[in-house]
Design a protein around this motif. Structure first.
Motif, PDB file in Angstrom:
ATOM      1  N   SER A   1       0.846  -1.188   0.000  1.00 36.58           N
ATOM      2  CA  SER A   1       0.000   0.000   0.000  1.00 36.58           C
ATOM      3  C   SER A   1       0.878   1.234   0.000  1.00 36.58           C
ATOM      4  CB  SER A   1      -0.918   0.015   1.229  1.00 36.58           C
ATOM      5  OG  SER A   1      -1.488   1.294   1.412  1.00 36.58           O
ATOM      6  N   THR A   2       0.765   2.031  -1.027  1.00 36.06           N
ATOM      7  CA  THR A   2       1.530   3.278  -1.095  1.00 36.06           C
ATOM      8  C   THR A   2       1.133   4.209   0.041  1.00 36.06           C
ATOM      9  OG1 THR A   2       1.691   3.076  -3.491  1.00 36.06           O
ATOM     10  CG2 THR A   2       2.108   5.247  -2.546  1.00 36.06           C
ATOM     11  N   THR A   3      -0.154   4.227   0.361  1.00 40.21           N
ATOM     12  CA  THR A   3      -0.639   5.090   1.435  1.00 40.21           C
ATOM     13  C   THR A   3       0.002   4.722   2.763  1.00 40.21           C
ATOM     14  OG1 THR A   3      -2.744   5.415   0.304  1.00 40.21           O
ATOM     15  CG2 THR A   3      -2.682   5.871   2.679  1.00 40.21           C
ATOM     16  N   LEU A   4       0.022   3.415   3.077  1.00 40.71           N
ATOM     17  CA  LEU A   4       0.628   2.979   4.330  1.00 40.71           C
ATOM     18  C   LEU A   4       2.129   3.238   4.317  1.00 40.71           C
ATOM     19  CD1 LEU A   4       0.553   1.613   7.082  1.00 40.71           C
ATOM     20  CD2 LEU A   4       0.689  -0.609   5.918  1.00 40.71           C
ATOM     21  N   ALA A   5       2.787   2.969   3.203  1.00 37.78           N
ATOM     22  CA  ALA A   5       4.229   3.185   3.113  1.00 37.78           C
ATOM     23  C   ALA A   5       4.572   4.656   3.373  1.00 37.78           C
ATOM     24  CB  ALA A   5       4.747   2.755   1.747  1.00 37.78           C
ATOM     25  N   THR A   6       3.810   5.557   2.776  1.00 33.98           N
ATOM     26  CA  THR A   6       4.068   6.991   2.952  1.00 33.98           C
ATOM     27  C   THR A   6       3.813   7.414   4.393  1.00 33.98           C
ATOM     28  OG1 THR A   6       3.464   7.421   0.656  1.00 33.98           O
ATOM     29  CG2 THR A   6       3.458   9.298   2.153  1.00 33.98           C
ATOM     30  N   ARG A   7       2.744   6.873   4.979  1.00 31.96           N
ATOM     31  CA  ARG A   7       2.461   7.223   6.377  1.00 31.96           C
ATOM     32  C   ARG A   7       3.572   6.732   7.304  1.00 31.96           C
ATOM     33  NH1 ARG A   7      -1.558   3.832   9.640  1.00 31.96           N
ATOM     34  NH2 ARG A   7       0.390   3.189  10.651  1.00 31.96           N
ATOM     35  N   LEU A   8       4.055   5.521   7.094  1.00 30.57           N
ATOM     36  CA  LEU A   8       5.138   5.001   7.923  1.00 30.57           C
ATOM     37  C   LEU A   8       6.414   5.812   7.754  1.00 30.57           C
ATOM     38  CD1 LEU A   8       4.588   1.147   7.500  1.00 30.57           C
ATOM     39  CD2 LEU A   8       4.064   2.543   9.516  1.00 30.57           C
ATOM     40  N   GLN A   9       6.685   6.257   6.525  1.00 31.52           N
ATOM     41  CA  GLN A   9       7.815   7.155   6.313  1.00 31.52           C
ATOM     42  C   GLN A   9       7.651   8.440   7.113  1.00 31.52           C
ATOM     43  OE1 GLN A   9       7.593   7.305   1.942  1.00 31.52           O
ATOM     44  NE2 GLN A   9       9.731   6.640   1.876  1.00 31.52           N
ATOM     45  N   ALA A  10       6.451   9.010   7.054  1.00 31.53           N
ATOM     46  CA  ALA A  10       6.192  10.274   7.749  1.00 31.53           C
ATOM     47  C   ALA A  10       6.304  10.101   9.261  1.00 31.53           C
ATOM     48  CB  ALA A  10       4.812  10.794   7.367  1.00 31.53           C
ATOM     49  N   GLU A  11       5.800   8.973   9.793  1.00 32.22           N
ATOM     50  CA  GLU A  11       5.931   8.720  11.226  1.00 32.22           C
ATOM     51  C   GLU A  11       7.397   8.594  11.624  1.00 32.22           C
ATOM     52  OE1 GLU A  11       3.043   6.005  13.284  1.00 32.22           O
ATOM     53  OE2 GLU A  11       2.475   5.554  11.210  1.00 32.22           O
ATOM     54  N   ALA A  12       8.160   7.856  10.824  1.00 35.28           N
ATOM     55  CA  ALA A  12       9.575   7.666  11.136  1.00 35.28           C
ATOM     56  C   ALA A  12      10.325   8.991  11.116  1.00 35.28           C
ATOM     57  CB  ALA A  12      10.204   6.679  10.153  1.00 35.28           C
ATOM     58  N   ARG A  13       9.995   9.847  10.163  1.00 38.45           N
ATOM     59  CA  ARG A  13      10.682  11.134  10.080  1.00 38.45           C
ATOM     60  C   ARG A  13      10.237  12.075  11.203  1.00 38.45           C
ATOM     61  NH1 ARG A  13      11.672  12.990   3.867  1.00 38.45           N
ATOM     62  NH2 ARG A  13      12.916  14.535   5.034  1.00 38.45           N
ATOM     63  N   PHE A  14       8.968  12.003  11.604  1.00 34.60           N
ATOM     64  CA  PHE A  14       8.537  12.770  12.772  1.00 34.60           C
ATOM     65  C   PHE A  14       9.327  12.338  14.005  1.00 34.60           C
ATOM     66  CE2 PHE A  14       6.104  12.594  16.711  1.00 34.60           C
ATOM     67  CZ  PHE A  14       5.810  13.937  16.917  1.00 34.60           C
ATOM     68  N   LEU A  15       9.414  11.036  14.231  1.00 40.25           N
ATOM     69  CA  LEU A  15      10.089  10.542  15.419  1.00 40.25           C
ATOM     70  C   LEU A  15      11.587  10.823  15.371  1.00 40.25           C
ATOM     71  CD1 LEU A  15       8.098   7.235  15.784  1.00 40.25           C
ATOM     72  CD2 LEU A  15       8.103   9.120  17.428  1.00 40.25           C
ATOM     73  N   ARG A  16      12.188  10.709  14.196  1.00 38.12           N
ATOM     74  CA  ARG A  16      13.613  11.050  14.079  1.00 38.12           C
ATOM     75  C   ARG A  16      13.826  12.513  14.444  1.00 38.12           C
ATOM     76  NH1 ARG A  16      16.573   9.833   8.422  1.00 38.12           N
ATOM     77  NH2 ARG A  16      15.214  11.539   7.717  1.00 38.12           N
ATOM     78  N   ALA A  17      12.937  13.383  13.976  1.00 37.42           N
ATOM     79  CA  ALA A  17      13.025  14.801  14.325  1.00 37.42           C
ATOM     80  C   ALA A  17      12.823  15.014  15.821  1.00 37.42           C
ATOM     81  CB  ALA A  17      11.983  15.594  13.536  1.00 37.42           C
ATOM     82  N   PHE A  18      11.893  14.275  16.423  1.00 34.76           N
ATOM     83  CA  PHE A  18      11.635  14.365  17.861  1.00 34.76           C
ATOM     84  C   PHE A  18      12.901  14.045  18.648  1.00 34.76           C
ATOM     85  CE2 PHE A  18      10.152  13.165  21.994  1.00 34.76           C
ATOM     86  CZ  PHE A  18       8.951  13.820  22.203  1.00 34.76           C
ATOM     87  N   TYR A  19      13.568  12.957  18.270  1.00 30.45           N
ATOM     88  CA  TYR A  19      14.779  12.559  18.990  1.00 30.45           C
ATOM     89  C   TYR A  19      15.919  13.548  18.765  1.00 30.45           C
ATOM     90  CZ  TYR A  19      12.346   8.121  19.740  1.00 30.45           C
ATOM     91  OH  TYR A  19      11.432   7.166  20.114  1.00 30.45           O
ATOM     92  N   TYR A  20      16.048  14.061  17.564  1.00 29.55           N
ATOM     93  CA  TYR A  20      17.115  15.040  17.312  1.00 29.55           C
ATOM     94  C   TYR A  20      16.854  16.341  18.064  1.00 29.55           C
ATOM     95  CZ  TYR A  20      20.461  12.977  14.085  1.00 29.55           C
ATOM     96  OH  TYR A  20      21.475  12.227  13.536  1.00 29.55           O
ATOM     97  N   PHE A  21      15.604  16.759  18.143  1.00 31.82           N
ATOM     98  CA  PHE A  21      15.288  17.979  18.882  1.00 31.82           C
ATOM     99  C   PHE A  21      15.617  17.802  20.358  1.00 31.82           C
ATOM    100  CE2 PHE A  21      11.864  20.945  20.629  1.00 31.82           C
ATOM    101  CZ  PHE A  21      12.638  22.086  20.439  1.00 31.82           C
ATOM    102  N   ASP A  22      15.327  16.623  20.896  1.00 26.32           N
ATOM    103  CA  ASP A  22      15.685  16.331  22.277  1.00 26.32           C
ATOM    104  C   ASP A  22      17.198  16.438  22.471  1.00 26.32           C
ATOM    105  OD1 ASP A  22      14.406  15.676  24.765  1.00 26.32           O
ATOM    106  OD2 ASP A  22      15.332  13.701  24.689  1.00 26.32           O
ATOM    107  N   LEU A  23      17.958  15.905  21.545  1.00 21.24           N
ATOM    108  CA  LEU A  23      19.419  15.976  21.627  1.00 21.24           C
ATOM    109  C   LEU A  23      19.922  17.411  21.595  1.00 21.24           C
ATOM    110  CD1 LEU A  23      20.299  13.016  19.237  1.00 21.24           C
ATOM    111  CD2 LEU A  23      20.981  13.161  21.649  1.00 21.24           C
ATOM    112  N   VAL A  24      19.386  18.224  20.700  1.00 17.39           N
ATOM    113  CA  VAL A  24      19.850  19.612  20.572  1.00 17.39           C
ATOM    114  C   VAL A  24      19.595  20.383  21.860  1.00 17.39           C
ATOM    115  CG1 VAL A  24      19.382  21.810  19.429  1.00 17.39           C
ATOM    116  CG2 VAL A  24      19.698  19.757  18.068  1.00 17.39           C
ATOM    117  N   ARG A  25      18.427  20.184  22.456  1.00 21.27           N
ATOM    118  CA  ARG A  25      18.106  20.944  23.668  1.00 21.27           C
ATOM    119  C   ARG A  25      18.990  20.558  24.845  1.00 21.27           C
ATOM    120  NH1 ARG A  25      11.641  21.134  24.418  1.00 21.27           N
ATOM    121  NH2 ARG A  25      11.889  18.856  24.459  1.00 21.27           N
ATOM    122  N   TYR A  26      19.477  19.312  24.857  1.00 19.33           N
ATOM    123  CA  TYR A  26      20.354  18.879  25.939  1.00 19.33           C
ATOM    124  C   TYR A  26      21.837  19.072  25.635  1.00 19.33           C
ATOM    125  CZ  TYR A  26      16.402  16.585  28.274  1.00 19.33           C
ATOM    126  OH  TYR A  26      15.213  16.323  28.912  1.00 19.33           O
TER     127      TYR A  26
END
Length: 507
Positions: free
Chosen positions: A128-153
């Protein structure tokens, strides 16, 4: 409650391991990975594993934001890992909490990179292209979340956007904060464009478009904060005007509601995000799934609560910290008598345990003593609200005060919503200073205080004035200097590849 952030058999495939001689940027086995991703459910499990690295995020906020700030004045009988954080010791590079913050965030980043890589290589198995794109978007959101946590610390961080070999990682230096922010921005813009606005069924609790917008707004605001002359989260970029439209989009979505009852926000019976409209993004947990469910239930409710309190209730499972970590007198007295948040957030009644009476105040916002876990202190059944609607509203007020579109009446209207809910009279003429005072009381025990101080521009002034007033026991808290706005790079990382990373100044 619903639970999607779990660790299952995927752990054997995705879990990053490290030792004292390796950077915490270790790749997974390529051959094992290739044989795992064979069906849509495999990709979903891999996505869940990225969320799983949020498990300790609330405890990290307690240890490294609350304890670091003027909200906590901790005096232990014996030296604990939180003591040097509260004391502003320059010798924190080997501190367990500092090491955990670096390692856990990078573990999440590399899980995200692995999933993104496998979607590129084996995405046809998803079907499913829709599911694949959503999983990509979730992974990139979470990667950004973790990097933002790193920058603040930590400020600067190595940017890794794909699975890497040990040889590769051993030559990747930390990147300037501006570059890390650019990387985060790209991830979040992709997430905003491709994540759904909401979910139903078993997917409730996953990252949405509005969670991504909220995180990007937080990033712009952190970036806009002062530099303090260090390579920390603030770049003085003055991008409040970029944060404000994102905050307005969340507010105008109509999906979130300002809860008129403060205690209800944190109620154990109000945990499903479809019901608790204050929650824009939760770290979700599930209690009582087994006799040993440490990887599933929450431990953050007791992170700043003393074991002696639970013992005084007859609980024998050591459900709290070994010693009390008291709320500062400065925070305690900042609440007006009529403020309902004080009694809900802070325990002040005192308790008797083993013949001694303890009456120093401590946090209890996330506790419900009728919900003490039956088998494990790591099994509390409550979600952590990592992004709250009230925070979005108050950040809008801040952006307006910093020159964004809006009026003083808009600012006062937001602040008075918060004050009226707390049982306080309305005010006019809110300033940045008084807004941060309101934020401190509203979000106490939610891990925001240190980051608010970073962004305020007054961190050094506030903290040093607080030390002079609060340190009645003369625990010799160090003078807070600009270098202490961020933490040191863990010594384990410096030792892994000597000369690759330069320690943050002052440590």
């Amino acid at each position: 409650m619903k639970k999607i952030f779990f660790i299952s058999t995927i752990s054997a495939v995705i879990m990053m391991t490290s030792c004292n001689k390796d950077l915490d940027l270790v790749p997974i086995s390529a051959s094992t990975t290739a044989t795992f991703y064979q069906s849509p459910s495999d990709f979903v499990q891999a996505s869940n594993a990225i969320y799983a690295d949020l498990h300790n995020y609330p405890v990290r906020l307690a240890n490294m934001s609350e304890i670091r700030s003027d909200n906590i004045y901790g005096v232990s009988v014996t030296v604990r890992d939180w003591d040097p954080i509260n004391d502003f010791s320059p010798s924190l590079a080997s501190n367990a909490y500092v090491i955990e913050a670096w390692a856990a965030n990078f573990n999440g980043i590399f899980r995200a990179n692995t999933l993104l890589d496998q979607i590129d290589k084996n995405g046809s198995f998803i079907g499913s292209t829709t599911l694949a794109t959503r999983l990509q978007a979730e992974a990139r959101f979470l990667r950004a979340f973790y990097y933002f946590d790193l920058v603040r610390y930590f400020g600067k961080a190595p940017i890794i956007d794909h699975p890497v070999s040990l040889e590769e990682v051993n030559v990747i230096d930390r990147s300037p904060v501006a570059d890390v922010y650019a990387f985060i921005t790209a991830d979040l813009q992709f997430a905003i464009a491709n994540l759904p606005t909401s979910y139903t069924g078993v997917n409730v609790g996953r990252a949405t478009k509005y969670a991504a917008e909220g995180l990007l707004a937080q990033m712009y605001m952190a970036k806009s904060g002062p530099t303090y002359g260090i390579e920390g989260p603030g770049l003085a970029s003055n991008e409040w005007n970029l944060a404000l439209p994102l905050l307005n989009d969340i507010i105008n979505s109509g999906l979130f509601v300002f809860n008129t009852s403060y205690p209800s926000i944190f109620s154990y019976t109000n945990q499903n995000p479809t019901v608790n409209k204050e929650a824009i993004f939760d770290v979700m947990y599930l209690d009582k799934i087994s006799a040993n469910s440490d990887l599933y239930g929450a431990s953050f409710p007791w992170a700043l609560t003393p074991n002696g309190y639970f013992s005084s209730l007859g609980d024998t499972k050591a459900n709290g910290t070994l010693e009390i970590i008291p709320v500062s007198n400065d925070l305690l007295t900042s609440y007006a008598t009529a403020d309902i948040r004080k009694a809900f957030t802070i325990y002040t009644a005192g308790y008797t345990n083993a013949g001694s009476t303890e009456n120093r105040p401590f946090y209890k916002k996330w506790l419900d003593i009728t919900k003490i876990p039956a088998t494990s202190r790591f099994d509390w059944g409550i979600n952590f609200i990592a992004m709250r609607y009230t925070d979005i509203l108050m950040r809008k007020a801040e952006c307006i005060l910093r020159g964004g579109a809006g009026t003083q009446a808009d600012v006062d209207g937001i602040v008075n919503q918060v004050r009226v809910r707390a049982g306080l009279p309305v005010v006019t003429g809110t300033t940045l200073t008084t807004l941060f005072v309101e934020r401190r009381k509203e979000f106490a025990n939610e891990g925001t205080r240190w980051f608010d101080l970073q962004r305020s521009g007054d961190l050094l002034t506030i903290m040093n004035a607080w030390i002079a007033k609060e340190d009645t026991q003369q625990k010799a808290i160090k003078t807070v200097v600009a270098n202490y706005v961020i933490y040191p790079v863990p010594q384990t990382q410096l030792d892994a590849v000597p000369g690759l990373y330069t320690q943050n100044p002052g440590y």
